[in-house]
Design a protein around this motif. Structure first.
Motif: not given
Length: 192
Positions: A50-63, A66-70
């Motif tokens: 709802i706030h955009g895919a970038n923010e959603y990806l940021d939330q996953i990264s914060q939770m 170690e997922i460390a996208f890229g």
């Protein structure tokens, strides 16, 4: 082909390449897709984002830092991908994503993804093994895809397990608004 401006929300394709305007009417209010003259634009929103895919990806990264996208996570599978906003925005983080739709009725959405340059396909997920080798993905994502992962003694979860690399992540997300639905409660209980 996707056109990227200064802001990733400027993904766009020509209307004449994929003349399916109904999706704008059906999903326009969810910020998936909009139409501006002769172009479709993909602002990166969606039912789950709802706030955009970038923010959603940021939330996953914060939770899960170690997922460390890229870096640690470089190859992903997005199940129930819609117009592939998740995959498009992961691409900007150096993650290649195969976006799949589990039903033929999503063919138009897959065409939007392909036109944007995001790998995508329709696949009969529930009846066949997916056409990927074992341990092919660092991340498997399903956001509000309404797949019953535990059906038939968890055969779909066994397929996820086959496809995930050791230490990979299965991200299954659903909006809290659905938590009162009996089927969603049963799905959560089954997954737990």
């Amino acid at each position: 082909m996707a056109v990227i401006g200064d802001d990733l929300a400027l993904y766009q394709i020509l209307l004449s390449n994929v003349p399916h305007t109904r999706l704008v009417e059906d999903k326009g209010g969810q910020n998936w897709i909009s139409r501006e003259k002769d172009k479709f634009k993909f602002p990166g929103g969606g039912t789950q984002f709802i706030h955009g895919a970038n923010e959603y990806l940021d939330q996953i990264s914060q939770m899960v830092p170690e997922i460390a996208f890229g870096n640690r996570t470089r190859v992903a599978l997005d199940v129930g991908c819609g117009v592939a906003s998740f995959g498009a925005f992961l691409l900007s983080r150096s993650v290649i994503t195969m976006s799949i739709a589990p039903k033929d009725v999503h063919e138009n959405q897959i065409q939007f993804a392909l036109e944007r340059g995001v790998p995508a396909m329709v696949v009969a997920f529930a009846t066949h093994r997916l056409p990927y080798p074992s341990q092919a993905f660092d991340l498997i994502h399903c956001s509000r895809c309404r797949i019953n992962w535990t059906r038939d003694d968890g055969i779909l979860l066994l397929e996820v397990n086959r496809l995930l690399r050791a230490g990979g992540y299965f991200v299954w997300a659903a909006q809290p608004v659905y938590k009162h639905e009996e089927a969603q409660q049963a799905a959560w209980k089954g997954m737990s």
